[in-house]
Scaffold this motif. Structure first.
Motif, PDB file in Angstrom:
ATOM      1  N   GLY A  19      -8.665   2.245   1.434  1.00  0.00           N
ATOM      2  CA  GLY A  19      -9.640   1.843   2.653  1.00  0.00           C
ATOM      3  C   GLY A  19     -10.941   2.447   2.317  1.00  0.00           C
TER       4      GLY A  19
ATOM      5  N   MET B 200      -5.340  -0.510   4.687  1.00  0.00           N
ATOM      6  CA  MET B 200      -4.007  -0.658   4.740  1.00  0.00           C
ATOM      7  C   MET B 200      -2.959   0.405   5.156  1.00  0.00           C
TER       8      MET B 200
ATOM      9  N   TYR C 105      -2.290  -9.735   3.649  1.00  0.00           N
ATOM     10  CA  TYR C 105      -3.359 -10.248   2.738  1.00  0.00           C
ATOM     11  C   TYR C 105      -3.154 -11.101   1.831  1.00  0.00           C
TER      12      TYR C 105
HETATM   13  P1  AHM Z   1      -9.055  -0.319  -1.629  1.00  0.00           P
HETATM   14  O1  AHM Z   1      -7.842   0.131  -2.199  1.00  0.00           O
HETATM   15  O2  AHM Z   1     -10.046  -0.457  -2.859  1.00  0.00           O
HETATM   16  O3  AHM Z   1      -9.669   0.561  -0.318  1.00  0.00           O
HETATM   17  O4  AHM Z   1      -9.009  -1.707  -1.295  1.00  0.00           O
HETATM   18  C1  AHM Z   1      -7.619  -2.052  -0.449  1.00  0.00           C
HETATM   19  C2  AHM Z   1      -8.160  -2.361   1.047  1.00  0.00           C
HETATM   20  C3  AHM Z   1      -6.961  -2.126   1.773  1.00  0.00           C
HETATM   21  O5  AHM Z   1      -6.763  -0.832   2.321  1.00  0.00           O
HETATM   22  C4  AHM Z   1      -7.318  -3.084   3.012  1.00  0.00           C
HETATM   23  O6  AHM Z   1      -6.176  -3.568   3.737  1.00  0.00           O
HETATM   24  C5  AHM Z   1      -8.306  -4.331   2.468  1.00  0.00           C
HETATM   25  O7  AHM Z   1      -8.779  -3.672   1.222  1.00  0.00           O
HETATM   26  C6  AHM Z   1      -9.292  -4.625   3.030  1.00  0.00           C
HETATM   27  O8  AHM Z   1     -10.030  -5.684   2.611  1.00  0.00           O
HETATM   28  P2  AHM Z   1     -11.279  -6.445   3.116  1.00  0.00           P
HETATM   29  O9  AHM Z   1     -12.334  -5.376   3.102  1.00  0.00           O
HETATM   30  O10 AHM Z   1     -11.229  -7.623   2.337  1.00  0.00           O
HETATM   31  O11 AHM Z   1     -11.056  -6.661   4.481  1.00  0.00           O
END
Ligand code: AHM
Ligand code: MG
Length: 333
Positions: free
Chosen positions: A118, A247, A263
């Motif tokens: 996140g 997430m 997703y």
């Molecule tokens: P990260 O691991 O680089 O934070 O990316 C994963 C995150 C998830 O936690 C989340 O569900 C998603 O990317 C959010 O994506 P978006 O910015 O497209 O909504």
């Protein structure tokens, strides 16, 4: 006052009851929990600790790293290197695997993590977390290679996440249901606050990034269209929407009160099966969700049965309340 059960006591008792937690695994889980406490402290300090903002570097997937991505990665590696419980680690933030250095004893487990999930929420003070997955190194061969990590999710021996929100909560499964622990900052320990977590089979709440709607495939569009049609539509009930963009936080809500998280694959990057990573995000979360009575698929098959071909492989994710996940999956034909 009801007796408080610490994470340590919980793990010792689990070890005694059904032998699901061998000594090395117990040590591993305690060390990961301790690392999460350290990350939680860094997260809490925010601007005062100088931990906000970009690190000015990119990870192997071409994503800009935040300072906290790197700090959390280092905390997990340093905590886990010396205990003798691990053969190697792999992280969303590192290109290759990280074998335990020769100066330390080698253990039989493999640890995978998304050190700070996140990332886009770090600087805006919204919940973020750490996700981890534990595999056993295949027996027989000396040394450790990337191929040892490429096991399907159903081979996991432990999985969990820690969400850094208004409370810091650690959620854990070793294949015997799901338990939640809340960090008591005064005592410095995780305390069991919920056992046998169950996800309601039905829900009226979905989590998806709606701004990508025009890029989705027909089955996902159909499902969301039907939810949006509400009482007057084919589902004959109104739905609510939540999207935290972490997430960990979205899955935590679903474990707490039900819901479906998606997703999916989309047309922006048609060659990639999805955005989320199979080994660091989808597998551990899918096992936790299944252990709580929910379901997790990529639209075509159970996520835990996907045989990985690469450490940083991506996957389409549909998880949460069982009946809703089965519905979306059935729309994929
Ligand atoms: P990260 O691991 O680089 O934070 O990316 C994963 C995150 C998830 O936690 C989340 O569900 C998603 O990317 C959010 O994506 P978006 O910015 O497209 O909504
Ligand atoms: Mg992530």
């Amino acid at each position: 006052m009801a007796q408080r059960i610490s994470l340590t006591r919980y793990l010792v008792e689990q070890q005694r009851i059904d032998g699901l937690i061998p000594g090395q695994l117990r040590l591993l889980l305690e060390v990961v929990a301790r690392a999460c406490k350290g990350i939680s402290q860094a997260v809490n300090k925010g601007a005062l600790g100088g931990v906000l903002g970009s690190a000015g570097t990119e990870n192997v997937q071409g994503e800009v790293q935040k300072k906290l991505d790197i700090i959390a990665n280092e905390v997990l590696i340093e905590a886990n290197e010396w205990g003798g419980h691990l053969a190697a680690m792999a992280s969303e933030e590192m290109a290759g695997i990280h074998p335990v250095p020769n100066r330390y004893p080698q253990g039989e487990y493999l640890l995978l993590f998304d050190p700070l999930d996140g990332s886009s929420n770090i600087d805006v003070n919204v919940s973020i977390g750490t996700i981890f997955s534990v595999l056993k190194k295949p027996a027989g061969l000396a040394g450790v290679t990337e191929a040892d990590f490429l096991q399907p999710g159903h081979a996991q021996v432990a999985a969990g996440y820690c969400v850094y929100g208004p409370q810091t909560t650690l959620v854990l499964t070793v294949g015997d249901g799901v338990a939640m622990f809340t960090l008591d900052r005064e005592q410095g320990s995780f305390v069991l606050t919920q056992q046998n977590v169950r996800i309601p089979e039905d829900t009226r709440e979905f989590a998806i990034n709606m701004s990508n709607m025009r890029h989705w495939d027909a089955p996902v569009r159909r499902y969301i269209d039907e939810c949006l049609a509400g009482k007057e539509g084919p589902r004959a009930k109104d739905f609510n929407m939540r999207w935290i963009a972490s997430m960990v936080a979205d899955v935590h809500r679903i474990l707490t009160r039900g819901g479906i998280f998606m997703y999916p694959w989309d047309k922006r990057e048609p060659d990639k099966p999805g955005k989320l990573r199979l080994m660091y995000e989808a597998n551990p979360m899918s096992w936790i969700v299944e252990q709580a009575g929910g379901a997790a698929t990529n639209g075509h098959q159970r996520i835990l049965d996907v045989v990985p071909t690469g450490l940083h492989e991506r996957v389409s994710v549909i998880l949460g309340s069982k009946n809703e996940v089965e519905r979306v999956t059935s729309y994929h034909g």
